[in-house]
Enzyme design. Structure first.
Site: not given
Ligand code: F6P
Length: 602
Positions: A229, A235, A289-290, A376, A407, A532
């Site tokens: 975005k 990263e 973004g999400r 978030e 399990h 960050k």
């Protein structure tokens, strides 16, 4: 059918004023605080014995069935929750979102991911401008581009067809598309269009993720989609530079134009990076973004893999839930009910976590995606007006597909901590298998567990029952299940692109409902910034120490010790093997670009 949202600004003003006070001050919140003490005295076994109650707690819409009868709640509770929704001005807040008001006040942005899946003739405005034509302008461009790549009229630098796609992105620019891709991958309807194609996702800046992504791929047949975005995420940008080096190393600098495209709201930075703006696909600051999987963020990689028609079906599923969320009365509104029940569990019953348990392996990436959407969005400590919250908001989301989870961590859910569970089942399997001599087929076996687990949690098993079974006395307490553990069940008719869209939108809106009730801003994410910025300081130090031999300075004792150790060991290590050689040894495929891949890029 067209979808019209018209802002009623006058009523919004009034409701906004009414919503400034903390919800915990409202009569309905206080009433629920008293009411919860009664509920705590009632076991789910008793609640489940009332068929009228259970029947009222089943809601259906567009073939999705929600059964919330195994919540520790009565019909009275539910009515009180609807009253809470009224006091929180929920309906008005939903209207404000759909009408493009800047409800993300700390970033001064609208929240219009619903516009991304609106029909072509819908009218959804931001700042008085209908955004739907822009949305469809980009969708048309995405359709055209993905078709050109898929039909071989857009080829790579050496004339070969681009069959493999690596989508670089992280967080919201990764988790949603990964969830949808994982769910479509085993859907025969979608997958028939993906033959001979591969879609991979490069998210982590860890060089191992780079290596995994390019393993077995040939740059000549690979298209890299950089999804960000902001186009500034450290990263993603480092990974983008790394794969640009991979392409240039193999095919020369001019190949970037054919092998790299971008999705972003920041087109000037895309161009600065060296990607032709004609090969960039825009979205807008009113898409969080999400919440961006329905924008070019998801539509581009998914259309390249499955074709645009499949993705359009996914958007239609999401749109169906948008309409339902916007127009259904609260008591029939699935996202609203889900959101209110989460409020009940977190803020009144005091259960801080939620397990998302899809009984479908195709939904294995659903919980990780919802983790971001929910945590978030709602992991906030202050109200939208900046006042510290006198109650906890947000919940801890985690999950795994059933029966795998059974399990693993279900032990804790059955006999340890109380964790409200979402069981998600699918009626028709994507991949039915029938074995002649088996009593049940694989899907029935899976679904037997889906149907059994909620009752095990709700009813439990008493000491008396165990005694009747002649269990040795010393094992009774170990084998007792207290029960009274809430869950809800969602049954989907099948798992095709449409249903996946429905599921996505249902959870997105549920999270919004929770934020609206808690009175927080679910659409900003300031909590990710501090880490960050501290990483920037560390990054500079690593560079200064490596390149100029500068000592580690300006950190506390702990960080200084760790950093010094890291640099020292790595220096010895590099002296012996060479850092790049080390990578090359582990991953021979990096040999070709070993001169370009570096661990640190300041
Ligand atoms: O798409 P971008 O700008 O690269 O951001 C990636 C992700 O990083 C975050 O900002 C969190 O660090 C998320 O909100 C976002 O989805």
């Amino acid at each position: 059918m067209s979808f019209l949202f018209i802002a009623d600004v006058s009523s919004i003003g009034v409701s906004y004023m009414a919503s400034v006070a903390l919800i915990s001050e409202s009569g309905s919140w206080k009433d629920l605080k008293v009411h919860v003490e009664d509920i705590k005295k009632t076991h789910l076994r008793e609640l489940m014995a009332d068929p009228g109650r259970c029947q009222s707690m089943v809601v259906e819409f567009d073939d999705i069935l929600l059964d919330y009868s195994r919540q520790c709640a009565t019909l009275e509770t539910v009515n009180k929750l609807f009253k809470l929704a009224e006091d929180a001005c929920l309906k008005e807040k939903i209207n404000r979102m759909f009408s493009g008001e800047r409800i993300n006040s700390t970033e001064n942005r609208s929240v219009l991911h619903v516009a991304l899946r609106a029909q072509r003739d819908a009218v959804i405005c931001s700042d008085g401008k209908n955004v739907v034509p822009d949305v469809w302008g980009v969708l048309d461009k995405l359709k055209e581009f993905s078709e050109r790549v898929r039909n071989g009229s857009w080829v790579g630098a050496t004339g070969k067809e681009l069959k493999d796609v690596i989508a670089i992105g992280i967080g919201g620019s990764f988790l949603g598309p990964l969830f949808v891709h994982t769910a479509l991958q085993t859907d025969p309807e979608a997958n028939q269009y993906a033959k001979g194609r591969q879609l991979r996702f490069l998210a982590n800046v860890d060089p191992i993720d780079v290596a995994r992504n390019i393993t077995g791929l040939n740059p000549e047949t690979t298209l890299v989609v950089v999804v960000s975005k902001t186009f500034t995420t450290a990263e993603t940008m480092l990974n983008a530079r790394t794969l640009r080096a991979w392409i240039i190393d193999a095919l020369g600098p001019s190949a970037v134009a054919k092998h790299m495209v971008a999705v972003s709201t920041n087109l000037p930075l895309v161009e600065k990076f060296g990607i032709d703006p004609n090969n960039a696909f825009a979205f807008w600051d009113w898409v969080g973004g999400r919440y961006s999987v329905c924008s070019a963020v998801g539509v581009l990689p998914l259309s390249l893999q499955y074709g645009f028609a499949v993705v359009e079906k996914f958007l239609k599923g999401a749109q169906s839930i948008d309409q339902h969320f916007f127009s259904a009365p609260l008591e029939k509104n699935i996202p609203v009910i889900l959101g209110l029940l989460s409020i009940w569990n977190v803020s009144f019953l005091g259960y801080p976590a939620r397990a998302i348990l899809p009984y479908s392996q195709a939904l294995e990436k659903f919980a990780p995606h919802i983790q971001q959407v929910s945590m978030e969005s709602n992991g906030k400590g202050v109200s939208i007006d900046g006042f510290p919250l006198p109650f906890e908001s947000g919940e801890i989301d985690f999950g795994e597909p059933g029966t795998n989870g059974q399990h693993s961590f279900y032990q804790l859910i059955h006999q340890g901590r109380v964790i409200p569970c979402d069981f998600i089942g699918v009626i028709k399997s994507q991949q039915p298998v029938y074995l002649k001599d088996e009593i049940v087929n694989n899907h029935d076996e899976l679904m037997s567990n889906f149907f059994a687990q909620p009752d095990a949690l709700a009813y439990g098993k008493t000491a008396e029952q165990l005694q009747k079974e002649n269990l040795p006395q010393h094992l009774i307490s170990h084998k007792t299940f207290t029960g009274n553990r809430p869950s809800l069940s969602i049954l989907l008719p099948s798992l095709n692109a449409y249903n996946i869209g429905q599921l996505l939108a249902t959870y997105e809106h549920r999270v919004a409902v929770q934020g609206f009730i808690w009175g927080i801003n679910s659409f900003d994410q300031w909590g990710v910034e501090l880490g960050k910025s501290l990483a920037t300081q560390v990054r500079k130090q690593l560079h200064a120490s490596r390149v100029k031999g500068e000592p580690v300075e300006g950190f506390n004792f702990s960080t200084k010790t760790m950093l010094s150790k890291y640099l020292k060991v790595l220096e010895n290590f590099s002296n012996h093997m060479g850092e790049k050689k080390f990578l090359s040894n582990l991953f021979p495929l990096l040999n070709k670009c070993s001169g370009r891949i570096t661990l640190v890029d300041v």
